[in-house]
Design an enzyme around this catalytic site. Sequence first.
Site, mmCIF file in Angstrom:
data_model
loop_
_atom_site.group_PDB
_atom_site.id
_atom_site.type_symbol
_atom_site.label_atom_id
_atom_site.label_comp_id
_atom_site.label_asym_id
_atom_site.label_seq_id
_atom_site.Cartn_x
_atom_site.Cartn_y
_atom_site.Cartn_z
ATOM 1 N N PRO A 24 0.829 -1.213 0.000
ATOM 2 C CG PRO A 24 -0.811 -1.591 1.607
ATOM 3 C CD PRO A 24 0.500 -2.126 1.105
ATOM 4 N N GLY B 288 1.745 4.139 -4.809
ATOM 5 C CA GLY B 288 1.366 4.833 -6.032
ATOM 6 C C GLY B 288 0.673 3.965 -7.059
ATOM 7 N NE ARG C 294 -9.438 29.994 -28.746
ATOM 8 C CZ ARG C 294 -10.657 30.384 -29.113
ATOM 9 N NH1 ARG C 294 -11.633 30.391 -28.215
ATOM 10 N NH2 ARG C 294 -10.904 30.761 -30.347
ATOM 11 C CG HIS C 295 -4.805 32.591 -31.005
ATOM 12 N ND1 HIS C 295 -5.759 33.523 -31.343
ATOM 13 C CD2 HIS C 295 -5.303 31.378 -31.338
ATOM 14 C CE1 HIS C 295 -6.797 32.887 -31.872
ATOM 15 N NE2 HIS C 295 -6.542 31.580 -31.881
ATOM 16 C CD GLU D 205 -7.217 42.301 -37.640
ATOM 17 O OE1 GLU D 205 -8.370 42.501 -38.076
ATOM 18 O OE2 GLU D 205 -6.619 43.115 -36.909
ATOM 19 C CE1 TYR D 206 -8.441 33.897 -42.355
ATOM 20 C CE2 TYR D 206 -8.643 36.287 -42.386
ATOM 21 C CZ TYR D 206 -8.360 35.089 -43.047
ATOM 22 O OH TYR D 206 -7.998 35.095 -44.367
ATOM 23 C CG ASN D 207 -10.386 34.734 -33.270
ATOM 24 O OD1 ASN D 207 -9.346 34.865 -32.609
ATOM 25 N ND2 ASN D 207 -10.821 33.544 -33.665
ATOM 26 N NE ARG E 1 -5.395 31.724 -35.047
ATOM 27 C CZ ARG E 1 -5.268 30.948 -36.108
ATOM 28 N NH1 ARG E 1 -4.446 31.304 -37.090
ATOM 29 N NH2 ARG E 1 -5.949 29.814 -36.215
ATOM 30 C CD GLU F 243 -7.966 25.326 -33.894
ATOM 31 O OE1 GLU F 243 -7.421 24.314 -33.388
ATOM 32 O OE2 GLU F 243 -8.945 25.877 -33.373
ATOM 33 C CE LYS G 126 -17.301 21.459 -32.761
ATOM 34 N NZ LYS G 126 -17.614 22.566 -31.853
ATOM 35 C CG HIS H 125 -4.555 27.518 -32.496
ATOM 36 N ND1 HIS H 125 -4.595 28.695 -33.194
ATOM 37 C CD2 HIS H 125 -3.255 27.128 -32.508
ATOM 38 C CE1 HIS H 125 -3.376 29.000 -33.601
ATOM 39 N NE2 HIS H 125 -2.539 28.064 -33.199
ATOM 40 C CD GLN H 126 -13.263 27.377 -29.967
ATOM 41 O OE1 GLN H 126 -13.857 28.089 -29.157
ATOM 42 N NE2 GLN H 126 -13.639 27.303 -31.232
ATOM 43 N NE ARG I 19 -14.034 23.541 -27.809
ATOM 44 C CZ ARG I 19 -14.734 24.147 -28.761
ATOM 45 N NH1 ARG I 19 -14.553 23.799 -30.037
ATOM 46 N NH2 ARG I 19 -15.624 25.068 -28.459
#
Lengths: 460, 515
Positions: free
Chosen positions: B48, B51, B256-257, B261-263, B306, B326, B355, B391-392, B396
């Site tokens: 015991p 670990g 995330r970054h 601009e794209y966001n 980014r 990404e 997804k 990145h997103q 995740r």
Amino acid sequence: MEDVTMATSPRELTQNPLKKIWMPYKNGLPEKHISQRKVCMTNCPTLIVTVGLPARGKTYISKKLTRYLNWIGVPTKEFNVGQYRRECVKIYKSFEFFRPDNEEGLKIRRQCALAALNDVRQYLGDEGGQVAVFDATNTTRERRGTIMRFAEQNSYKVFFVESVCEDPDQVKLGSPDYIDCNTEEAIEDFMKRIKCYENTYQPLDEVLDRDLSYIKIMDVGRRYLVNRVLDHIQSRIVYYLMNIHITPRSIYLCRHGESDLNVKGRIGGDSGLSVRGKEFARCLGHFIQEQNIRDLKVWTSQMKRTIQTAEALSVPYEQWKALNEIDAGVCEEMMYEEIQEHYPLEFALRDQDKYRYRYPKGESYEDLVQRLEPVIMELERQENVLVICHQAVMRCLLAYFLDKSAEELPYLKCPLHTVLKLTPVAYGCKVESISLNVEAVNTHRDRPEMPGNHGDGHVM
Amino acid sequence: MPRELTQNRIQKIWIPSKDDKPAMPRRSAGGGPHLANPPTVIVMVGLPARGKTYMSKKLTRYLNWTGLPTKVFNVGEYRREAVKHYSFDFFKPDNQDAVKIRQQCALAALRDVKSYLTEEGGQIAVFDATNTTRERRDMILSFGSENGFEIFFIESVCDDPEVIASNIMEVKVSCPDYRDCSKAEAIEDFQKRIECYRVSYEPLDPDQYDRNMSFIKVIDVGRRFLVNRIQDHIQSKIVYYLMNIHVQPRTIYLCRHGESEYNLQGRLGGDSCLSSRGRKFAASLSGFVKEQNLKDLRVWTSQLRRSIQTAEALGVPYEQWKALNEIDAGVCEELTYDEVKERYPDEFSLRDQDKFYYRYPTGESYQDLVQRVEPVIMELERQENVLVVCHQAVMRCLLAYFLDKSADEMPYLKCPLHTVLKLTPVAYGCKVESITLNVEAVNTHRDRPELVKRGSGALIRRNSVTPLSSQEPFKKPRIDGVDDVSIPESPALLAHLGTQPLPVALSGQIRLATA
């Protein structure tokens, strides 16, 4: 839109045109500040030291490990002390040279070791080397102590690879020392040579050497003892050594059958097989049957043309996304002429450094190697395997097996409808090229002739 | 005649079809190593507080994340179900009734192992118990051989009293067995429990008795390893993983970054710069990092502009990983969601259907991402303090690994811009703190659509790369024939007990807030 002003504004970024890497620049020049992720992120070179009686596979391991590390992008070189000794003592007479009471012999052997260490220092210091493999018996604590002091003076990390084997059936006769002897003589002399080492052999010890970093390989990989792995590169080395084996087997590499896009002279895409491609697939099926291979595994990419090819074999196969062809990004499905027309700069850059060149929004050969590393690792674990893949991918795999440099890799000849059969032999790999006699277009582009290039100069 | 190929609409995998109906592929199309191997039972061995449960849970989390359905069977839990009152006396080797119960618990657990591996689609079962005697291990070996399971032992050997004491404090003192005891009492009792086992402990013997077994001996928390007879890819991966993990306290920061601009334009993918708010976030991030006052922080970014721009603001060295880029949206790169809906309406709805498995045409899926990002996870395990600016979708994936989220949950984990997640390993799990850096940004999160049929999705759910959460809905372990056994209760034990036993909970597990 306001700019945020700070005490020190962050540096501007520029994208390197060849590799498409974003780097900071100052006064119009890229700064050498950031690092692209490489395997060896430290500046501290590593000295790998083999340990073990003669005929325990040290040189086999050294060469194989060196080949693997170079392929994944870690500049590595092996230094075989036996080579140095052969330079020194032109003609090998007999095992007497290795007797522990042979003063002359001891002196020469020590000098050879030191000469090799000097070359190690030069390689790791001046020549940009990252890892040096010091291949010798290194069976005494004293010798290992000398090496460790040397490493400490030069700030190298030391990692020992010891090979221990009780099984007497491992005698090697491929050594250059025995070229002119008949076999029985050779064996007898070699056995006596081993005896010379045995008496003074001090294996790495669990207690005395507990602070050293090492792997002890026992009985050709049946068992391993791993002590104090210090960093990423040592961890990779251990993983690699634990996955390789010496069971005889063959690896077959080929491309998918000729595809519709091949016929049109277009790169990339995900087209099906042409008529000739289907014919090749059928021939491949027959070829495989003829070869009568035991427990053959068949691997394909996830692109239609390789899967279609495998389907014709009527055997189970596995799809690997990692085996997909190089991503040509914006150039996908274009012809070389079109690329030259629409992206002349890109076209020229690619010819400049085909290994490192990354297609815009695509990949480079260098990226491919990273992507393929798990495939190589699994190939090492496996036995008989047929890999049905693509031109650039096949070049990368071939370069690993045949120890080709980054410069040669993108120009290796991997024609359609040809199978390469690779069989490990001694310290290397035997290659047989088998053309299955089905016509196909030629998709190979030689290295273009440029000032300073030694190419064939034949540009398609 | 070679079979015709058709491309599965969600995963974009080519599979043979017959008469317009996809035939079952002969093998898995997971794009990874051969997964139709015989199931494996990993058997933990050790006294015991060595670990074992820590390694069991961590390993299980990793294997599930890489797509190998794995589950832990902790015999202690079965015992807690059977035996309502507890003290170390239970573990005395001469306590006949207890020995019988413990045997039954082990058998019950093995019965569930068999069911998991043969009927429930499991690939690997981790049998977490002391398994310190040859007798017990021989029984397990027979069980394995009867059922065609591979057996792999993981033994943890450690005699460092500091490590043991620290383990006891970390996970034993707060365990359900000691809910009615003080800390000091718990420690003392636990030490006595260890002694009960020590007397009969027969460590794995690589030289003689166990020389043909496949196992790894982990010595002194990973200082040394002895590895014997690795049989296959899974065992090799397990060994590699165990050799890379460590128990040094450290913190991992994920973010995330800064807003790009794209966001702002609502566009997917691409390689755009930071917006002005994004630059502001980067500056705030720099302040935040300095405040954290960490020793030796590594900073990792992707190779997209980014994330690098964000790291540049920190004024410290950073490393770029292509593997952190990404998710590749293929033909949908740089389009807005509306444009995607307009030009590729089928793809748009397929993605909502499943997804995790959905792969963009000529692009990637979350499933692909997991494979791509695995070397990052391996290196994160080796490292200490690290900040990952990514990145997103990538974030995740990483978060799902640390928080043991399933494939189903992963694509919907909340990873908003301008928020840092601070992960600290604690006991058997991971503590998460979410720190918003108070710089406005657009919201790029899309919730799981309501009226989505949980689709047929991937054809080969069993064998494909599918992270399953290790935390299954709690099933009370069943032990047959135990009810009629009574355990003699010691006076000391009775003196401790007062109230009703609490409902059994999975020991040591810490459920923490998601991001």
